[in-house]
Motif scaffolding. Sequence first.
Motif, PDB file in Angstrom:
ATOM      1  N   THR A 260      -2.538   8.183  -3.005  1.00  0.00           N
ATOM      2  CA  THR A 260      -3.530   8.345  -1.654  1.00  0.00           C
ATOM      3  C   THR A 260      -2.771   8.131  -0.301  1.00  0.00           C
ATOM      4  OG1 THR A 260      -5.202   8.235  -3.429  1.00  0.00           O
ATOM      5  CG2 THR A 260      -5.726   7.695  -1.272  1.00  0.00           C
TER       6      THR A 260
ATOM      7  N   TYR B 243      -1.320  -2.466  -8.300  1.00  0.00           N
ATOM      8  CA  TYR B 243      -0.583  -1.824  -9.320  1.00  0.00           C
ATOM      9  C   TYR B 243       0.401  -2.744  -9.548  1.00  0.00           C
ATOM     10  CZ  TYR B 243      -2.977   2.267  -7.284  1.00  0.00           C
ATOM     11  OH  TYR B 243      -3.969   3.271  -6.831  1.00  0.00           O
TER      12      TYR B 243
ATOM     13  N   GLY C 234       0.702  -1.187  -0.075  1.00  0.00           N
ATOM     14  CA  GLY C 234       0.003  -0.017  -0.040  1.00  0.00           C
ATOM     15  C   GLY C 234       0.894   1.430  -0.189  1.00  0.00           C
TER      16      GLY C 234
ATOM     17  N   GLN D  82     -10.051   8.223   5.937  1.00  0.00           N
ATOM     18  CA  GLN D  82     -10.227   7.360   4.737  1.00  0.00           C
ATOM     19  C   GLN D  82     -11.663   7.711   4.164  1.00  0.00           C
ATOM     20  OE1 GLN D  82      -9.016   3.818   6.894  1.00  0.00           O
ATOM     21  NE2 GLN D  82      -7.350   3.371   5.354  1.00  0.00           N
TER      22      GLN D  82
ATOM     23  N   GLY E 189      -5.338   6.914  -7.032  1.00  0.00           N
ATOM     24  CA  GLY E 189      -5.105   6.027  -5.957  1.00  0.00           C
ATOM     25  C   GLY E 189      -3.838   5.958  -5.577  1.00  0.00           C
TER      26      GLY E 189
ATOM     27  N   ARG F 260     -16.735   2.718  -5.763  1.00  0.00           N
ATOM     28  CA  ARG F 260     -16.394   1.528  -5.058  1.00  0.00           C
ATOM     29  C   ARG F 260     -14.742   1.407  -5.147  1.00  0.00           C
ATOM     30  NH1 ARG F 260     -19.436  -2.475  -9.091  1.00  0.00           N
ATOM     31  NH2 ARG F 260     -21.136  -1.318  -8.494  1.00  0.00           N
TER      32      ARG F 260
ATOM     33  N   ILE G  83      -0.477   2.681   5.630  1.00  0.00           N
ATOM     34  CA  ILE G  83      -1.641   2.803   5.198  1.00  0.00           C
ATOM     35  C   ILE G  83      -2.774   1.374   5.506  1.00  0.00           C
ATOM     36  CG2 ILE G  83      -1.482   1.745   2.834  1.00  0.00           C
ATOM     37  CD1 ILE G  83      -3.772   4.683   3.866  1.00  0.00           C
ATOM     38  N   GLU G  84      -2.136   0.256   5.549  1.00  0.00           N
ATOM     39  CA  GLU G  84      -2.786  -0.774   5.897  1.00  0.00           C
ATOM     40  C   GLU G  84      -3.347  -1.077   7.393  1.00  0.00           C
ATOM     41  OE1 GLU G  84       0.118  -0.778   4.236  1.00  0.00           O
ATOM     42  OE2 GLU G  84       0.073  -2.189   2.322  1.00  0.00           O
TER      43      GLU G  84
ATOM     44  N   LEU H 181     -13.441   2.060   7.375  1.00  0.00           N
ATOM     45  CA  LEU H 181     -12.435   2.927   7.278  1.00  0.00           C
ATOM     46  C   LEU H 181     -12.313   3.819   8.128  1.00  0.00           C
ATOM     47  CD1 LEU H 181     -13.381   3.908   3.395  1.00  0.00           C
ATOM     48  CD2 LEU H 181     -11.554   2.359   4.062  1.00  0.00           C
TER      49      LEU H 181
ATOM     50  N   PHE I 226      -8.171   1.472  -2.731  1.00  0.00           N
ATOM     51  CA  PHE I 226      -7.193   2.407  -2.868  1.00  0.00           C
ATOM     52  C   PHE I 226      -6.795   3.101  -1.365  1.00  0.00           C
ATOM     53  CE2 PHE I 226      -8.639   3.107  -7.409  1.00  0.00           C
ATOM     54  CZ  PHE I 226      -7.777   2.198  -7.749  1.00  0.00           C
ATOM     55  N   LEU I 227      -7.783   3.305  -0.545  1.00  0.00           N
ATOM     56  CA  LEU I 227      -7.802   3.856   0.703  1.00  0.00           C
ATOM     57  C   LEU I 227      -7.358   2.983   1.566  1.00  0.00           C
ATOM     58  CD1 LEU I 227     -10.919   6.012   0.433  1.00  0.00           C
ATOM     59  CD2 LEU I 227      -8.563   6.981   0.997  1.00  0.00           C
ATOM     60  N   SER I 228      -7.341   1.889   1.523  1.00  0.00           N
ATOM     61  CA  SER I 228      -6.974   0.621   2.439  1.00  0.00           C
ATOM     62  C   SER I 228      -5.635   0.145   2.116  1.00  0.00           C
ATOM     63  CB  SER I 228      -7.925  -0.238   2.724  1.00  0.00           C
ATOM     64  OG  SER I 228      -8.222  -1.051   1.512  1.00  0.00           O
ATOM     65  N   GLY I 229      -4.865   0.414   0.890  1.00  0.00           N
ATOM     66  CA  GLY I 229      -3.565  -0.092   0.626  1.00  0.00           C
ATOM     67  C   GLY I 229      -3.693  -1.533   0.021  1.00  0.00           C
TER      68      GLY I 229
ATOM     69  N   GLN J 130     -13.163   9.138   0.489  1.00  0.00           N
ATOM     70  CA  GLN J 130     -14.117   8.463  -0.434  1.00  0.00           C
ATOM     71  C   GLN J 130     -15.510   9.624  -0.532  1.00  0.00           C
ATOM     72  OE1 GLN J 130     -16.449   5.294   0.627  1.00  0.00           O
ATOM     73  NE2 GLN J 130     -16.579   4.539  -1.408  1.00  0.00           N
TER      74      GLN J 130
ATOM     75  N   ASP K 295     -12.488   3.105  -4.623  1.00  0.00           N
ATOM     76  CA  ASP K 295     -11.681   3.866  -3.551  1.00  0.00           C
ATOM     77  C   ASP K 295     -11.479   2.937  -2.374  1.00  0.00           C
ATOM     78  OD1 ASP K 295     -12.297   5.904  -5.220  1.00  0.00           O
ATOM     79  OD2 ASP K 295     -13.542   7.126  -3.743  1.00  0.00           O
ATOM     80  N   ILE K 296     -12.326   2.138  -2.019  1.00  0.00           N
ATOM     81  CA  ILE K 296     -12.027   1.218  -0.790  1.00  0.00           C
ATOM     82  C   ILE K 296     -10.818   0.531  -0.797  1.00  0.00           C
ATOM     83  CG2 ILE K 296     -12.787  -0.693   0.703  1.00  0.00           C
ATOM     84  CD1 ILE K 296     -14.936   1.756   0.526  1.00  0.00           C
TER      85      ILE K 296
ATOM     86  N   LEU L  70      -9.777  11.269  -4.325  1.00  0.00           N
ATOM     87  CA  LEU L  70      -8.594  10.436  -4.981  1.00  0.00           C
ATOM     88  C   LEU L  70      -9.192  10.149  -6.204  1.00  0.00           C
ATOM     89  CD1 LEU L  70      -8.952   6.996  -3.544  1.00  0.00           C
ATOM     90  CD2 LEU L  70     -10.418   8.502  -2.815  1.00  0.00           C
TER      91      LEU L  70
END
Lengths: 160, 810
Positions: A103, B26, A34, A88, A100, B14, A74-75, A84, B19-22, A92, B16-17, A97
């Motif tokens: 982010t 990629y 992440g 976070q 991402g 959707r 981030i994890e 979240l 991407f935001l939690s790592g 959203q 984003d979840i 973002l």
Amino acid sequence: MKVDMKVNGRAVSGEVEGRTLLVDFIRQTLRLTGTHVGCDTSQCGACTIHMNGEPVKSCSVLAVECEGAEITTIEGMANADGSLSTMQAAFQEHHGLQCGFCTPGMVMAATALLKENPSPSEAEIRHHLEGNICRCTGYHNIIKAVQAASGQDVQPVAAE
Amino acid sequence: MPKDGGIGASSKRREDIRFLSGTGQYTDDINLHGQAYAYFLRSDVAHGKINGIDTSAAEGMPGVLRVFTAKDFDGVGGIPCGWQITSIDGQPMQEPKHPILAEGKVRHVGDPIAVVVAESLAQARDAAEAIMPDIEDLPAVMDMKAAVQEGAPKVHDDLTSNLCYDWGFVEDNREAVDQAIKDAAHVTTLELVNNRMVANPMEPRVAVGDYAAHSGESTLYTTSQNPHVIRLLMGAFVLGIPEHKLRVVAPDVGGGFGTKIFHYAEEAFCTFAAKQLRRPVKWTSSRSEAFMSDAHGRDHVTKIELALDADNNFTALRTETYANMGAYLSTFAPSVPTWLHGTLMAGNYKTPLIYVNVKAVFTNTVPVDAYRGAGRPEATFQLERVVDKAARELGVDPIALRRQNFITEFPYATPVAVEYDTGDYHATMDKVLEVSDHAGFEARAAESKKNGKLRGYGIAHYIEACGIAPSNLVGQLGARAGLYESATVRVNATGGIVVMTGSHSHGQGHETTFAQVISEMIGIDADQVEIVHGDTARTPMGMGTYGSRSIAVGGSAMVRAAEKIINKAKKIAAHLMEASEGDIELKDGAFTVAGTDKSVAWGDVTLAAYVPHNYPLEDIEPGLEETAFYDPANFTYPSGGYACEVEVDEETGRVEVMGFTAADDFGNVINPMIVEGQVHGGLAQGIGQALWENCAYDEDGQLISASYMDYAMPRSTDLPMFKVDHSCVTPCTHNPLGVKGCGEAGAIGSPPAVINAVIDALHRGGYDVPHINMPASPDRVWAAMQGAKANMGAAQPAARSTDTAEGRSV
């Protein structure tokens, strides 16, 4: 050489070279992907993590310097129940973002800001995030997300 | 009341979840068992003859598996170019070979010379330092005008010159244009530069090649906007792998902005080396490497002349552009300064006669190709600057001059070969003036003056062409590809839907918006719809995402496939309800029979399709899965009015953006939240180009802006909050959703608005500065003010000797 640290509350250890960067230790050894690498000059902030509670660009710290440190990536940012975090969720909610990639670093930097300044102004948020480059959002919605996460009134998206 | 789902709702994303939690995936997050690492040794000179490359020391270094140089690629093709342009004289463009690794010569800083593959990246990098290339410096070809002179040093010795092509458009208009300019009451002339840009998606490019010996199948994981295009180009033209033995996966991609459209040498290398070594091979670009290997954007030097009659009507427009191709032809490079630029030179105006000449030139620089807007920003910048300059020369209001010449009747066939289907330019102009509080500007300017600052207001009104493109048309224009899009809609037995689209999301949010459309069409919750993209093994042949084409072309393909699904489902429903097919209606996820209370749920019909016990097997096949390929009938034409307000510090020349307003007509909008975000990002890039960003080379071809220390990316402190509006809507007339596309508009309309505002501010301060080239950095603005003060007129003393509008932009 061997290095021990605590990452997202879990004790970890690994073999590293003297030149191994913290971000490479996080990504390659721990496979916590992440945290991202967006540049090679400590300019972009995509690799921002928390080290002993402070926001740090993990490309500018050697893994061996983190012996005994408490690292959060981030994890490790979600609430205990897996939902979240406020920051976070605000990203959203306010479309802070797009691709991402920046982010995780943005969320780490912004979360750290609210710890020291619970209700920052737009200018203060912009100043604090100057070391985190985003190529997608023009920062507009990131600013709004941080304001919202700090409990400030923000105009809803798509109605302004 | 805003909708909470379906078309027109600002549904939260959707994607984003993850991407935001790592937990995004990629390409650099992909690590295959046993993978080796590639490191590219790149040229540090712009132009040189390779006398030899001694790799012996490197080959003996720890962990090294193999060192590759050009000689290892016998029988492997060059990187192909996907668009052929024909010159005025009827000759095809000159098309040099683009080898995977430099052959005989290096032609730009960053040109790859050799690759080390080793057990670890550090070992590969260490070994690359031990490679000894013997390179004899040659004079760097940097100035485009000098490059096309007789006897100039050549970038490619086997070509007749550095001129790639000399394109005239519309050639039949040339003499009439020349005559109209001679006959004009007034001609405004402007020479300008569209500065070279680096797209800089935050995710650097990555390629992971893999080879499965048991099946003979190669797989490439890559940071691409269009995996099928890479599969076709790399498989058919470079490596000779049939498509059924080659899979290309572009998973989560961290931004593209055009530069991830193209097929790159590193992708072919990793795929090739993986098969040679029987090991997965991974290459991850560093940012410095990205600056010297990602295709750059823009880099045009242009002279534009606008002719007006005595009543200030535009009568003719003539342009001459030198377009920098760099050292090799990148995938779509030839199309950018020609068809994506020349066809937009009418702008929003009913100018009856237009002639565009473009000379594309090879130089010892990184190849140049499409960057957000691709050709349209170059057209818009010229046009909106020359109109503003004309207004100033004639002493008329630049807004009124624009309005007077606006196209008002649609469809409108321009003299540059395109037909605008819809638009309402007065409406977007009215809207931008209203939202930017144009009426209150003088008061704000007075306030700024009190604070010692010069305030300026700049307006620009753009047209662009999105939704590329009708395949038969682009085929005639030289494209070596079709530009349709595809979608497969797979309905599962229990009613859930998977859409496999040839479009690709690298930040645009397809997983959310495409699901909104299906949700609206069928009347089921968007959560029941999964969007799959980015994998040639899972999606039908698709052309990918660029040119703001995803919803207009990819969305249309999905709608067509969904329509087929609905038609078949209605047949099944009619059978289940023993009714006539023509009486079946689908609403809110249920089929009803008109005029009765009979009803079957969506899930009952889908189950019947896969458990066809009570089913019209004699008429239709079981199953519920349909594919559609959609080829657009025309481009779409978004347009809009943009207003920028700046303050200029007279002491330092520093420009601050005080406000920016965008009023766009995107036709129908699927997700307003996402559309606004797209505009914000485009504005940041356009404002960045106008004020800060510049890819700079010195005269020896050394790249001097190859890191974020030297290339000024817009940062959070540089930009204001934006005002964006998309309430002016003239739906596209030729696609099923009435959509136009919004991805590039912000980057197209904003640069001239910024520069017009800077020029306005300077004039308000008494500085007669007719033009400033981008980026309007403090040194340039300050120098322009001093030049004007010293009565030097147009002269802008170059702050750096390398700044010149004559032959090169960088």
